[in-house]
Scaffold this active site. Sequence first.
Site, short mmCIF file in Angstrom:
data_model
loop_
_atom_site.label_atom_id
_atom_site.label_comp_id
_atom_site.label_asym_id
_atom_site.label_seq_id
_atom_site.Cartn_x
_atom_site.Cartn_y
_atom_site.Cartn_z
N ARG A 35 0.84 -1.20 0.00
CA ARG A 35 0.00 0.00 0.00
C ARG A 35 0.87 1.24 0.00
NH1 ARG A 35 -4.84 -1.93 4.14
NH2 ARG A 35 -5.23 -3.86 3.00
N ARG A 74 2.33 0.82 10.33
CA ARG A 74 1.89 1.25 9.00
C ARG A 74 3.05 1.18 8.02
NH1 ARG A 74 -2.82 3.75 7.95
NH2 ARG A 74 -3.11 3.98 10.18
#
Length: 428
Positions: free
Chosen positions: A266, A281
């Site tokens: 991502r 993240r």
Amino acid sequence: MLDAKYLRNELEETAQRLEARGFALDTAQLAALEERRKTLQVSTQELQAQRNTRSKSIGQAKARGEDIAPLLAHVGELGEQLEAAKAELAILLNDIELIVMGIPNLPDSDVPQGKDEDDNVEVLRWGQPRQFDFVIKDHTDIGEAMGGIDFGAAVKLSGSRFVVLKKHIARMHRGLAQFMLDLHTEEHGYTEAYVPYLVNADSLRGTGQLPKFSEDLFHTNPANEEGVGLMLIPTAEVPLTNLMRDEIVDEAELPIKYTAHTPCFRSEAGSYGRDIKGLIRQHQFDKVELVTLVKPQDSNDALEELTGCAEKVLQLLELPYRKMLLCTGDMGFTAAKTYDLEVWLPSQDCYREISSCSNTRDFQARRMQARFRNKETNKPELLHTLNGSGLAVGRTLVAILENNQQSDGSVIVPEVLRPYMGGLAIIS
RNA sequence: GGAGAGAUGGCAGAGUGGUCGAAUGCACCGGUCUUGAAAACCGGCAUGGGUUUAUAGCCCAUCUAGGGUUCAAAUCCCUAUCUCUCCGCCA
């Protein structure tokens, strides 16, 4: 994608239901486009029908040996009109499709109304966050002290938001994925799949990442023709769900349950500054994904079951978590209803998302024409698709390191994980 | 990397410019027959879209995909993708 007929017949109601999730549907624009589409499509098809009958009669005349020259002259201008009408219609249909493809799913009626994550509803809490009698460290400090987490090396290799894992930590990361896969295949009846990590645009359209969320994806830029247009998967939901794209399965084969362990990629565009430190993240992370495809009437139960499978992982690892029912404003684009599982992270003194389990109903199935044959009517009907993380491997690793840390910096390996760690009970 | 062959309905497999959405077989569904089943026989059986109260009817599209030729394309031409065979290379 919403049902086009429903959308145009119940435009205002749809707009109202979408407002609950913070999506403003421009009904006036859509209604105007729709009106033009209707007249244009009808007239285009009418022209097409005329040309078909005339061409047919030319063929018949020729077969009888008649002179076809006058017939040919007549059909000529019809062809030009038809070409023009077709071209205009194609543009219009394309415009409408782009809009419709960008409309999110309708929330289920039992989804709480709300604006953002603050309005999510806690459904249950499992386990007790541990009380520490020493100053705790976060997972980065624990891992770095063990020589098992190296962000500096990852920066050299790739940049920020990547990580290099080593030694016991790398092994635990691998073991976790194995453990989850074994659980879901052996206890929960899922079929294990190994799938491509690079997929085409059709697949991403099918599950809803495209056309709207292109900037969240990593696009490939191959030097040669081979592989042009492929993108890295942001989740195994994409390849697993798309296994059923353009398929019609027998009702008897349902439910279909797939699981896969894959990396997920991502770009995290728009999340600059969030969770900069640590593994939370990343641009690349591993996940064991659960996907089920069921008959429409079974999807409510299937969501509970699928979420339960993800919860089981947390329970077996003895990690405290809570289960949240997402409100209308916090759900993803394709979801009609979503449960998030949030694991307790001592260093952050809060619960953080570790799994997201959604029922998309027929929203994805319609985009990719994933269907089953109804045994009674013998007609194809859209499936319902569900997906959930079972679990995000990196975040699970984080949770174990932090929750199981000891004052000397070592970490207790959860019982169920030890067989995957060569019997190790503690890592340091 | 080089040479060649191919892609048609759930499957197999006909069809080389004109009532072809597509023969035939298998599978599937219904019926006859049978105590029941099988066999045999009869009938049905693609998908998407539009119109419509209607999955009644009518219409449009679809023979891998996208372009082109033509009044008309499964059929002719071009491109792409995929599959197969042979040679080379390779984990």
